[in-house]
Scaffold this active site. Structure first.
Site, PDB file in Angstrom:
ATOM      1  N   HIS A  55      -0.851   9.838 -12.395  1.00 19.77           N
ATOM      2  CA  HIS A  55       0.232   9.529 -11.462  1.00 19.77           C
ATOM      3  C   HIS A  55       1.480   9.199 -12.280  1.00 19.77           C
ATOM      4  O   HIS A  55       1.392   8.835 -13.463  1.00 19.77           O
ATOM      5  CB  HIS A  55      -0.138   8.329 -10.592  1.00 19.77           C
ATOM      6  CG  HIS A  55      -1.214   8.621  -9.608  1.00 19.77           C
ATOM      7  ND1 HIS A  55      -1.448   7.829  -8.503  1.00 19.77           N
ATOM      8  CD2 HIS A  55      -2.146   9.622  -9.544  1.00 19.77           C
ATOM      9  CE1 HIS A  55      -2.461   8.316  -7.811  1.00 19.77           C
ATOM     10  NE2 HIS A  55      -2.894   9.402  -8.428  1.00 19.77           N
ATOM     11  N   GLU A  57       3.468   6.662 -12.313  1.00 23.77           N
ATOM     12  CA  GLU A  57       3.499   5.301 -12.861  1.00 23.77           C
ATOM     13  C   GLU A  57       2.586   5.171 -14.077  1.00 23.77           C
ATOM     14  O   GLU A  57       2.961   4.555 -15.076  1.00 23.77           O
ATOM     15  CB  GLU A  57       3.069   4.272 -11.792  1.00 23.77           C
ATOM     16  CG  GLU A  57       3.968   4.222 -10.579  1.00 23.77           C
ATOM     17  CD  GLU A  57       3.510   5.123  -9.435  1.00 23.77           C
ATOM     18  OE1 GLU A  57       3.850   4.820  -8.287  1.00 23.77           O
ATOM     19  OE2 GLU A  57       2.808   6.135  -9.690  1.00 23.77           O
ATOM     20  N   CYS A  85       0.103   3.332  -5.548  1.00 28.72           N
ATOM     21  CA  CYS A  85      -1.237   3.283  -4.964  1.00 28.72           C
ATOM     22  C   CYS A  85      -1.978   2.100  -5.613  1.00 28.72           C
ATOM     23  O   CYS A  85      -1.481   1.506  -6.570  1.00 28.72           O
ATOM     24  CB  CYS A  85      -1.965   4.601  -5.223  1.00 28.72           C
ATOM     25  SG  CYS A  85      -2.455   4.830  -6.953  1.00 28.72           S
ATOM     26  N   CYS A  88      -2.294   2.457  -9.430  1.00 39.61           N
ATOM     27  CA  CYS A  88      -1.025   2.261 -10.140  1.00 39.61           C
ATOM     28  C   CYS A  88      -0.562   0.809 -10.066  1.00 39.61           C
ATOM     29  O   CYS A  88      -0.060   0.268 -11.056  1.00 39.61           O
ATOM     30  CB  CYS A  88       0.040   3.196  -9.585  1.00 39.61           C
ATOM     31  SG  CYS A  88      -0.300   4.936  -9.978  1.00 39.61           S
TER      32      CYS A  88
END
Length: 159
Positions: A55, A57, A85, A88
């Site tokens: 992801h 992040e 999420c 993250c």
């Protein structure tokens, strides 16, 4: 903490995420990590390169930690085009990032079909007693535009 977010850093994250609109690297997500006015990392989602943990992040945290040669990202802020999420958010907490600024919400992303867990950053912060300062809805219209453009893209892949 009296923190004022900077539009420049979110717009960099948005611009970087836009690179995924016409490629098959990942979704419409970007992140920028800043410390003392200096950009440590700028990253986008690369999940579709066969890494479900890639992801924006996570990629930004990896880049920033590598750059400063330390896992501790205290006194940093992360700008994320979408609310982190749970994976993250946990990584942001473990990296000791002080402030998380985000545009769209998990609910916004779920609306266009992404397979999101319905656990918000506020819920994660509360349950984990995290000290991360959350700044939601920053440049939300621009971040919603990013989602809308991805939703209309011929390269759209939901995961």
């Amino acid at each position: 903490m009296n923190f004022v977010p900077n539009k420049k850093y979110m717009r960099l994250a948005i611009a970087y995420a836009r690179k995924n609109l016409n490629s098959r690297c990942g979704g419409p997500f970007g992140a920028c990590i800043v410390k003392g006015g200096k950009i440590l990392a700028l990253a986008r989602n690369t999940v579709l390169k066969n890494d479900p943990t890639a992801h924006a992040e996570i990629n930004a945290i990896r880049e920033a930690a590598r750059k400063i040669r330390n896992y501790d990202l205290s006194n940093c802020q992360i700008y994320s085009t979408t609310e982190p999420c749970p994976m993250c958010f946990s990584a942001i907490h473990w990296a000791r990032i002080d402030v998380c600024i985000y545009g769209t919400t998990i609910a916004d992303v779920k609306k266009i079909g992404f397979n999101e867990l319905r656990i918000t950053s506020r819920e994660m912060k509360r349950a984990g007693k995290s000290s991360i300062v959350l700044v939601p809805g920053f440049l939300k219209k621009e971040c919603v535009g990013l989602l809308r453009d991805y939703d209309a893209s011929r390269c759209k892949i939901l995961y």
